[in-house]
Design a protein around this motif. Structure first.
Motif: not given
Ligand code: OAD
Length: 248
Positions: A131-137
């Protein structure tokens, strides 16, 4: 095995751009996509590498990418990856520029030590919010269905890999095109050159006067347009190229 003219051209290069594909990781034990036993011969790209497939069965897609992550975590960079690290060092010590554009999502170039790497198809290590395109790891917040969600907006997380029908990351793509335009020598290594727009980078470089070196045991769609085709595995050919440059 390495044409003398190709070495001469590399020795005088001020800017080298390299595009790699799955063939570079084959000698590490990672399957390619389109060889007879390749990934797309065994798995459906529509089910596993498209937004439609993800929407239809997110758990199946997440499980498959978890499996692919486990595969690459268990292997090591090979002599081809290591030679590209040495090639970057060789030209940057001469104040030249080096850009390694990769279609691979396995991070083996970075693990080998390559520095200026552009991942045009994303990577297996990260997730991205759909949805918001934030990158997560590595975060693990799950929704009621047990699927990972974005800690910022609650949107569903997906692998940070480019799927069929999707645009490439804009900044990465712009930098890749710039590198292709500025290159004196463009090397296409271990890619079937059938997936666009990445396959177009060699043509961009050629139209601006770059010499094109292809390293691939087989011929590809690009082969008729290259300056030199070196029909050998990258783990054999690339160390020979670097040894010849370092000895000069
Ligand atoms: P492909 O599987 O299409 O092509 C791999 C190429 O590597 C073939 O041309 C092989 O001949 C060659 N090859 C095999 N072993 C090699 C070796 N040891 N040394 C050098 N070359 C070797 O893989 P890609 O061209 O990378 O996209 O595929 C492009 C994209 O299609 C991938 O990034 C992936 C896929 O769908 C996404 O996931 C977005």
């Amino acid at each position: 095995m390495i044409p003398a003219d190709a070495l001469t051209r590399l020795k005088s290069a001020r800017s080298i751009a390299v595009l790699t594909g799955a063939g570079v990781s084959a000698e590490s034990g990672v399957a390619t996509f389109r060889d007879p036993d390749g990934i797309w011969a065994r798995f459906s790209p529509t089910e596993l590498a498209s937004m439609d497939g993800f929407m239809a069965n997110p758990q199946r897609v997440l499980d498959w990418y978890a499996h692919r992550r486990a595969v690459v975590d268990a292997v090591e960079p090979n002599a081809g990856h290591t030679a590209l690290v040495a090639l970057e060092r060789w030209i940057t010590q001469r104040d030249g520029t080096f850009t390694l554009i990769t279609q691979n999502v396995d991070r083996l170039h970075q693990r080998a030590g390559s520095r200026n790497v552009l991942e045009v198809h994303g990577n297996l290590v990260e997730d991205r919010c759909s949805v918001c395109e934030e990158i997560h790891k590595g975060e693990q917040q799950l929704d009621a269905a047990g699927l990972p969600v974005c800690t910022t907006c609650g949107g569903r997380l997906r692998p940070n890999v480019v799927w069929f029908g999707e645009d490439l990351p804009r900044d990465v793509w712009d930098a890749s095109e710039r590198a292709a335009r500025d290159a004196d020598v463009f090397m296409s290594i271990g890619t079937s050159s059938v997936v666009w727009p990445a396959a177009g980078l060699a043509h961009t470089a050629r139209s601006r006067g770059a010499a094109i070196i292809e390293v691939n045991p087989t011929s590809t769609d690009l082969t008729p347009d290259v300056t030199w085709h070196i029909p050998a595995p990258s783990g054999t050919a690339l160390p020979l190229i670097v040894a010849a440059l370092e000895a000069a």
